[in-house]
Design a protein around this motif. Sequence first.
Motif, PDB file in Angstrom:
ATOM      1  N   MET A  41      29.871  14.819   0.458  1.00  0.00           N
ATOM      2  CA  MET A  41      29.404  14.897   1.822  1.00  0.00           C
ATOM      3  C   MET A  41      29.386  16.373   2.228  1.00  0.00           C
ATOM      4  SD  MET A  41      31.275  13.647   5.401  1.00  0.00           S
ATOM      5  CE  MET A  41      32.344  12.574   4.560  1.00  0.00           C
ATOM      6  N   ILE A  42      28.271  16.820   2.734  1.00  0.00           N
ATOM      7  CA  ILE A  42      28.149  18.195   3.212  1.00  0.00           C
ATOM      8  C   ILE A  42      28.001  18.159   4.729  1.00  0.00           C
ATOM      9  CG2 ILE A  42      26.738  20.281   3.213  1.00  0.00           C
ATOM     10  CD1 ILE A  42      26.003  19.695   0.347  1.00  0.00           C
ATOM     11  N   LYS A  43      28.845  18.891   5.405  1.00  0.00           N
ATOM     12  CA  LYS A  43      28.794  18.998   6.861  1.00  0.00           C
ATOM     13  C   LYS A  43      28.621  20.469   7.229  1.00  0.00           C
ATOM     14  CE  LYS A  43      29.891  14.753   8.193  1.00  0.00           C
ATOM     15  NZ  LYS A  43      29.175  13.987   9.165  1.00  0.00           N
ATOM     16  N   HIS A  44      27.935  20.728   8.313  1.00  0.00           N
ATOM     17  CA  HIS A  44      27.753  22.085   8.795  1.00  0.00           C
ATOM     18  C   HIS A  44      28.456  22.240  10.143  1.00  0.00           C
ATOM     19  CE1 HIS A  44      24.417  21.746   5.925  1.00  0.00           C
ATOM     20  NE2 HIS A  44      24.639  23.029   5.728  1.00  0.00           N
ATOM     21  N   TYR A  45      29.139  23.358  10.300  1.00  0.00           N
ATOM     22  CA  TYR A  45      29.868  23.641  11.531  1.00  0.00           C
ATOM     23  C   TYR A  45      29.652  25.088  11.919  1.00  0.00           C
ATOM     24  CZ  TYR A  45      32.289  19.312  10.494  1.00  0.00           C
ATOM     25  OH  TYR A  45      32.565  18.001  10.221  1.00  0.00           O
ATOM     26  N   ILE A  46      29.905  25.377  13.172  1.00  0.00           N
ATOM     27  CA  ILE A  46      29.876  26.753  13.667  1.00  0.00           C
ATOM     28  C   ILE A  46      31.321  27.208  13.821  1.00  0.00           C
ATOM     29  CG2 ILE A  46      29.274  28.244  15.605  1.00  0.00           C
ATOM     30  CD1 ILE A  46      26.875  26.374  16.098  1.00  0.00           C
ATOM     31  N   LEU A  47      31.655  28.315  13.189  1.00  0.00           N
ATOM     32  CA  LEU A  47      32.990  28.890  13.273  1.00  0.00           C
ATOM     33  C   LEU A  47      32.925  30.084  14.209  1.00  0.00           C
ATOM     34  CD1 LEU A  47      35.931  29.158  12.266  1.00  0.00           C
ATOM     35  CD2 LEU A  47      35.048  30.664  10.480  1.00  0.00           C
ATOM     36  N   SER A  48      33.741  30.074  15.246  1.00  0.00           N
ATOM     37  CA  SER A  48      33.811  31.192  16.183  1.00  0.00           C
ATOM     38  C   SER A  48      35.183  31.841  16.056  1.00  0.00           C
ATOM     39  CB  SER A  48      33.611  30.708  17.624  1.00  0.00           C
ATOM     40  OG  SER A  48      32.348  30.109  17.766  1.00  0.00           O
ATOM     41  N   LEU A  49      35.185  33.134  15.770  1.00  0.00           N
ATOM     42  CA  LEU A  49      36.422  33.895  15.642  1.00  0.00           C
ATOM     43  C   LEU A  49      36.506  34.905  16.774  1.00  0.00           C
ATOM     44  CD1 LEU A  49      36.349  34.604  11.812  1.00  0.00           C
ATOM     45  CD2 LEU A  49      37.623  32.834  13.005  1.00  0.00           C
ATOM     46  N   ASN A  50      37.618  34.893  17.471  1.00  0.00           N
ATOM     47  CA  ASN A  50      37.847  35.837  18.556  1.00  0.00           C
ATOM     48  C   ASN A  50      39.323  36.242  18.526  1.00  0.00           C
ATOM     49  OD1 ASN A  50      37.997  37.359  20.846  1.00  0.00           O
ATOM     50  ND2 ASN A  50      37.368  35.750  22.249  1.00  0.00           N
ATOM     51  N   PRO A  51      39.676  37.272  17.735  1.00  0.00           N
ATOM     52  CA  PRO A  51      41.076  37.646  17.607  1.00  0.00           C
ATOM     53  C   PRO A  51      41.701  38.161  18.899  1.00  0.00           C
ATOM     54  CG  PRO A  51      39.673  39.194  16.432  1.00  0.00           C
ATOM     55  CD  PRO A  51      38.797  38.093  16.938  1.00  0.00           C
ATOM     56  N   THR A  52      40.884  38.506  19.888  1.00  0.00           N
ATOM     57  CA  THR A  52      41.429  39.015  21.150  1.00  0.00           C
ATOM     58  C   THR A  52      41.463  37.945  22.243  1.00  0.00           C
ATOM     59  OG1 THR A  52      39.245  39.782  21.849  1.00  0.00           O
ATOM     60  CG2 THR A  52      40.629  41.361  20.656  1.00  0.00           C
ATOM     61  N   ALA A  53      41.242  36.691  21.879  1.00  0.00           N
ATOM     62  CA  ALA A  53      41.261  35.605  22.873  1.00  0.00           C
ATOM     63  C   ALA A  53      42.647  35.504  23.511  1.00  0.00           C
ATOM     64  CB  ALA A  53      40.882  34.284  22.228  1.00  0.00           C
ATOM     65  N   LYS A  54      42.662  35.095  24.751  1.00  0.00           N
ATOM     66  CA  LYS A  54      43.915  35.002  25.506  1.00  0.00           C
ATOM     67  C   LYS A  54      44.851  33.956  24.902  1.00  0.00           C
ATOM     68  CE  LYS A  54      45.636  34.307  30.187  1.00  0.00           C
ATOM     69  NZ  LYS A  54      45.269  34.063  31.597  1.00  0.00           N
ATOM     70  N   HIS A  55      44.319  32.823  24.480  1.00  0.00           N
ATOM     71  CA  HIS A  55      45.125  31.732  23.947  1.00  0.00           C
ATOM     72  C   HIS A  55      44.922  31.607  22.440  1.00  0.00           C
ATOM     73  CE1 HIS A  55      46.058  30.469  28.009  1.00  0.00           C
ATOM     74  NE2 HIS A  55      44.766  30.519  28.292  1.00  0.00           N
ATOM     75  N   GLU A  56      45.979  31.218  21.755  1.00  0.00           N
ATOM     76  CA  GLU A  56      45.948  31.071  20.294  1.00  0.00           C
ATOM     77  C   GLU A  56      44.867  30.095  19.846  1.00  0.00           C
ATOM     78  OE1 GLU A  56      46.816  31.602  16.366  1.00  0.00           O
ATOM     79  OE2 GLU A  56      47.739  32.730  17.995  1.00  0.00           O
ATOM     80  N   TRP A  57      44.699  28.963  20.565  1.00  0.00           N
ATOM     81  CA  TRP A  57      43.741  27.932  20.154  1.00  0.00           C
ATOM     82  C   TRP A  57      42.285  28.357  20.352  1.00  0.00           C
ATOM     83  CZ3 TRP A  57      47.188  27.241  24.246  1.00  0.00           C
ATOM     84  CH2 TRP A  57      46.638  27.295  25.513  1.00  0.00           C
ATOM     85  N   ASP A  58      42.041  29.455  21.059  1.00  0.00           N
ATOM     86  CA  ASP A  58      40.681  29.946  21.247  1.00  0.00           C
ATOM     87  C   ASP A  58      40.311  31.045  20.258  1.00  0.00           C
ATOM     88  OD1 ASP A  58      39.955  28.268  23.305  1.00  0.00           O
ATOM     89  OD2 ASP A  58      40.674  29.608  24.870  1.00  0.00           O
ATOM     90  N   ARG A  59      41.216  31.416  19.382  1.00  0.00           N
ATOM     91  CA  ARG A  59      40.949  32.508  18.441  1.00  0.00           C
ATOM     92  C   ARG A  59      40.115  32.072  17.246  1.00  0.00           C
ATOM     93  NH1 ARG A  59      46.900  35.108  19.043  1.00  0.00           N
ATOM     94  NH2 ARG A  59      46.550  35.827  21.170  1.00  0.00           N
ATOM     95  N   CYS A  60      40.226  30.817  16.862  1.00  0.00           N
ATOM     96  CA  CYS A  60      39.480  30.298  15.719  1.00  0.00           C
ATOM     97  C   CYS A  60      39.016  28.886  16.069  1.00  0.00           C
ATOM     98  CB  CYS A  60      40.377  30.289  14.482  1.00  0.00           C
ATOM     99  SG  CYS A  60      39.570  29.658  13.024  1.00  0.00           S
ATOM    100  N   ILE A  61      37.719  28.719  16.299  1.00  0.00           N
ATOM    101  CA  ILE A  61      37.177  27.438  16.750  1.00  0.00           C
ATOM    102  C   ILE A  61      36.105  26.969  15.778  1.00  0.00           C
ATOM    103  CG2 ILE A  61      35.975  26.238  18.607  1.00  0.00           C
ATOM    104  CD1 ILE A  61      37.074  28.366  20.524  1.00  0.00           C
ATOM    105  N   LEU A  62      36.232  25.732  15.347  1.00  0.00           N
ATOM    106  CA  LEU A  62      35.249  25.094  14.482  1.00  0.00           C
ATOM    107  C   LEU A  62      34.547  24.023  15.307  1.00  0.00           C
ATOM    108  CD1 LEU A  62      34.457  25.303  11.469  1.00  0.00           C
ATOM    109  CD2 LEU A  62      35.989  23.382  11.051  1.00  0.00           C
ATOM    110  N   ARG A  63      33.203  24.078  15.383  1.00  0.00           N
ATOM    111  CA  ARG A  63      32.454  23.148  16.225  1.00  0.00           C
ATOM    112  C   ARG A  63      31.237  22.601  15.501  1.00  0.00           C
ATOM    113  NH1 ARG A  63      34.372  22.838  21.276  1.00  0.00           N
ATOM    114  NH2 ARG A  63      35.373  24.634  22.196  1.00  0.00           N
TER     115      ARG A  63
END
Length: 87
Positions: free
Chosen positions: A1-23
Amino acid sequence: MIKHYILSLNPTAKHEWDRCILRDPLTAKRPDLAKLVAEVVGADTGSYLVSVNIEVQVLEQAVVPQTEQLTLNILEVNDNPQIREAA
């Protein structure tokens, strides 16, 4: 199974959970990886030893422009605003 996602990296995000987001690219929802594995295994009740192979291939990178923060000097705001009466 192949799935495609968008990975957003923001090392300066205020919260830890917003620094690496897979959508998901269509729904923007965060994927439930355990649910995806369960779909492949099937619906039979039980515990399974599974091997999950994650291969990451960058298809395209969209660079996010750095935003410039502006400071507002509160002392420059007029202390006596003019109030006009409605006629």
